[in-house]
Design a protein around this motif. Structure first.
Motif, PDB file in Angstrom:
ATOM      1  N   GLY A 289       0.800  -1.220   0.000  1.00 56.37           N
ATOM      2  CA  GLY A 289       0.000   0.000   0.000  1.00 56.37           C
ATOM      3  C   GLY A 289       0.831   1.267   0.000  1.00 56.37           C
ATOM      4  O   GLY A 289       0.332   2.343   0.362  1.00 56.37           O
ATOM      5  N   ILE A 290       2.090   1.176  -0.390  1.00 48.88           N
ATOM      6  CA  ILE A 290       2.978   2.342  -0.447  1.00 48.88           C
ATOM      7  C   ILE A 290       2.794   3.037  -1.780  1.00 48.88           C
ATOM      8  O   ILE A 290       2.732   2.393  -2.838  1.00 48.88           O
ATOM      9  CB  ILE A 290       4.440   1.912  -0.251  1.00 48.88           C
ATOM     10  CG1 ILE A 290       4.643   1.306   1.140  1.00 48.88           C
ATOM     11  CG2 ILE A 290       5.382   3.094  -0.442  1.00 48.88           C
ATOM     12  CD1 ILE A 290       6.045   0.793   1.393  1.00 48.88           C
ATOM     13  N   VAL A 291       2.724   4.365  -1.747  1.00 52.63           N
ATOM     14  CA  VAL A 291       2.561   5.172  -2.963  1.00 52.63           C
ATOM     15  C   VAL A 291       3.939   5.434  -3.555  1.00 52.63           C
ATOM     16  O   VAL A 291       4.798   6.031  -2.898  1.00 52.63           O
ATOM     17  CB  VAL A 291       1.852   6.497  -2.652  1.00 52.63           C
ATOM     18  CG1 VAL A 291       1.719   7.330  -3.928  1.00 52.63           C
ATOM     19  CG2 VAL A 291       0.485   6.234  -2.039  1.00 52.63           C
ATOM     20  N   ALA A 292       4.175   4.974  -4.774  1.00 57.20           N
ATOM     21  CA  ALA A 292       5.449   5.195  -5.464  1.00 57.20           C
ATOM     22  C   ALA A 292       5.419   6.546  -6.157  1.00 57.20           C
ATOM     23  O   ALA A 292       4.524   6.824  -6.961  1.00 57.20           O
ATOM     24  CB  ALA A 292       5.704   4.084  -6.476  1.00 57.20           C
ATOM     25  N   SER A 293       6.376   7.399  -5.842  1.00 55.33           N
ATOM     26  CA  SER A 293       6.485   8.734  -6.434  1.00 55.33           C
ATOM     27  C   SER A 293       7.819   8.848  -7.151  1.00 55.33           C
ATOM     28  O   SER A 293       8.836   8.323  -6.675  1.00 55.33           O
ATOM     29  CB  SER A 293       6.383   9.810  -5.353  1.00 55.33           C
ATOM     30  OG  SER A 293       6.629  11.097  -5.881  1.00 55.33           O
ATOM     31  N   PHE A 294       7.799   9.537  -8.302  1.00 57.79           N
ATOM     32  CA  PHE A 294       9.005   9.639  -9.118  1.00 57.79           C
ATOM     33  C   PHE A 294       9.278  11.097  -9.474  1.00 57.79           C
ATOM     34  O   PHE A 294       8.368  11.934  -9.492  1.00 57.79           O
ATOM     35  CB  PHE A 294       8.856   8.807 -10.406  1.00 57.79           C
ATOM     36  CG  PHE A 294       8.618   7.350 -10.144  1.00 57.79           C
ATOM     37  CD1 PHE A 294       9.669   6.504  -9.838  1.00 57.79           C
ATOM     38  CD2 PHE A 294       7.333   6.821 -10.195  1.00 57.79           C
ATOM     39  CE1 PHE A 294       9.448   5.160  -9.589  1.00 57.79           C
ATOM     40  CE2 PHE A 294       7.103   5.485  -9.944  1.00 57.79           C
ATOM     41  CZ  PHE A 294       8.160   4.647  -9.642  1.00 57.79           C
TER      42      PHE A 294
END
Length: 419
Positions: A289-294
């Motif tokens: 449930g971790i939001v991946a941000s780039f």
């Protein structure tokens, strides 16, 4: 018409006896000129003598000296009076110690006042010689050698000591020529409309990979490192001989378990490298449930917290200058660095408290102690404080720019900024 008989005849020749008369006339004229010259000199001498008697202390000579409006007006009036009595301007100015050009400049209305500052006198609140030597000795002491005044002043405040202000430390360093050249930092641009805002620990993490020189030529060891954006605390790290998304997945799982962090809703920011977008890592993040941000495409400074941490790591005095002899040596060194960084390093981005103090909520107490130390110093030596006391307040929320994420564009916690 005039008749031919009325035309003048030839001039009669001058007799030889008239030449002595002409020489006498010329001599008389020369003596008269000398007499007039001497009379002017006598008149000028009398005017200058009167000028010297009227202004015995009006000699203002000296190149670059400071003269106020009253002195300038007094000199101009004395010169005018001397000229009216028969003195030349140049002679009167020479007697007073100024040039004719200076007098002409003083007569201009817009130059009637000397616009230079007064003499530089030592301030009353300066350090004594004993205090100055104490500060210089402290700067050379082994525990503080290499620390900038920005790091040293908060460290002394934590120890209950106040010696001088941060600007005084820098001034003494410049006077002793102990400051090295530093490049001017670029002005940071305005924050974009979309960014993550970390208002407490374990909201936004940043991670990256950096290459360390390995034991063999051309071989590298890869440091995986995760940092909390709000507190700048190192949450986890690992070193492997290769870059792989699987190693990153294991690091994220271990960091969440060791720090007791509930991963659901956590934002994990990184750049656009191949391990960061690996299928194994993205699958693990979705499962937790971790939001991946780039970072944004072609924007190299969108992951500044990890990059700054790597810079601090590689500029430590104990960092190996050549290579790490083995993988075990590299892991042992990074373990010591992580302990020092989290518990001892005073981070400039969070008002010079340690990452552990900010992460575990101790920064308010640290700031309160510093305010008390500075308050006591200000009351004991009020004459040395020409301005308000230094602001010792905790740092606020932290913004992190982002390009793409797996979350909804309307980020949580109000991270979308008004346009």
């Amino acid at each position: 018409m005039r008749s031919l008989d009325s035309r003048p005849g030839p001039r009669p020749e001058r007799s030889k006896g008239s030449w002595p008369h002409a020489a006498m006339v010329n001599r008389i004229r020369e003596l008269e000129r000398q007499l007039r010259r001497m009379a002017r000199q006598v008149t000028e001498a009398a005017a200058l003598l009167r000028l010297s008697r009227q202004a015995p202390k009006a000699v203002v000579g000296g190149r670059g000296r400071h003269h106020g409006p009253a002195v300038r007006a007094r000199i101009c009036s004395l010169v005018d009076e001397a000229v009216a009595r028969g003195a030349r301007i140049a002679s009167a100015c020479q007697l007073l110690g100024i040039s004719v050009r200076t007098l002409q400049r003083w007569r201009q209305p817009w130059l009637a006042e000397d616009r230079r500052v007064g003499a530089h006198r030592p301030p009353a609140n300066r350090l004594s010689e004993q205090e100055r030597l104490q500060v210089l000795e402290l700067l050379h002491a082994e525990p503080y050698r290499g620390l900038s005044p920005r790091q040293l002043v908060p460290r002394l405040a934590d120890q209950g000591r106040y010696l001088a202000s941060e600007s005084t430390f820098y001034r003494l360093l410049r006077r002793e020529r102990w400051c090295r050249l530093r490049t001017r930092a670029r002005h940071s641009p305005e924050p974009p409309k979309h960014c993550w805002v970390a208002e407490r620990p374990n909201q936004v993490w940043s991670w990256d990979i950096s290459a360390l020189k390995g034991p063999e030529r051309g071989a590298f060891l890869y440091l995986y490192l995760v940092v909390d954006v709000f507190s700048r605390r190192i949450m986890g790290w690992s070193i492997h001989p290769e870059e792989a998304a699987g190693h990153a997945s294991e690091l994220i799982l271990r960091a969440c378990a060791e720090n007791g962090v509930e991963p659901a809703g956590l934002v994990l920011h990184s750049d656009n490298g191949r391990p960061m977008r690996g299928a194994a890592l993205l699958s693990t993040l979705r499962h937790l449930g971790i939001v991946a941000s780039f970072s944004r495409p072609r924007v190299p400074d969108d992951n500044p917290f990890s990059e700054a941490l790597f810079r601090t790591l590689k500029q430590r005095p104990s960092y190996p200058g050549q290579t790490f002899a083995s993988l075990e040596e590299a892991r042992a060194w990074v373990a010591r660095f992580a302990t020092w960084y989290n518990s001892e390093h005073l981070h400039s981005g969070i008002r010079f408290v340690t990452p552990d103090d900010r992460h575990f909520g101790r920064e308010a107490l640290v700031m309160a102690r510093r305010r008390a130390i500075y308050g006591d110093a200000m009351r004991s030596a009020a004459a040395r404080w020409t301005g308000p006391m230094r602001t010792w307040l905790p740092a606020g929320p932290v913004r992190l720019r982002a390009g793409r994420s797996d979350a909804n564009p309307l980020f949580s916690w109000g991270a979308r900024q008004p346009g």
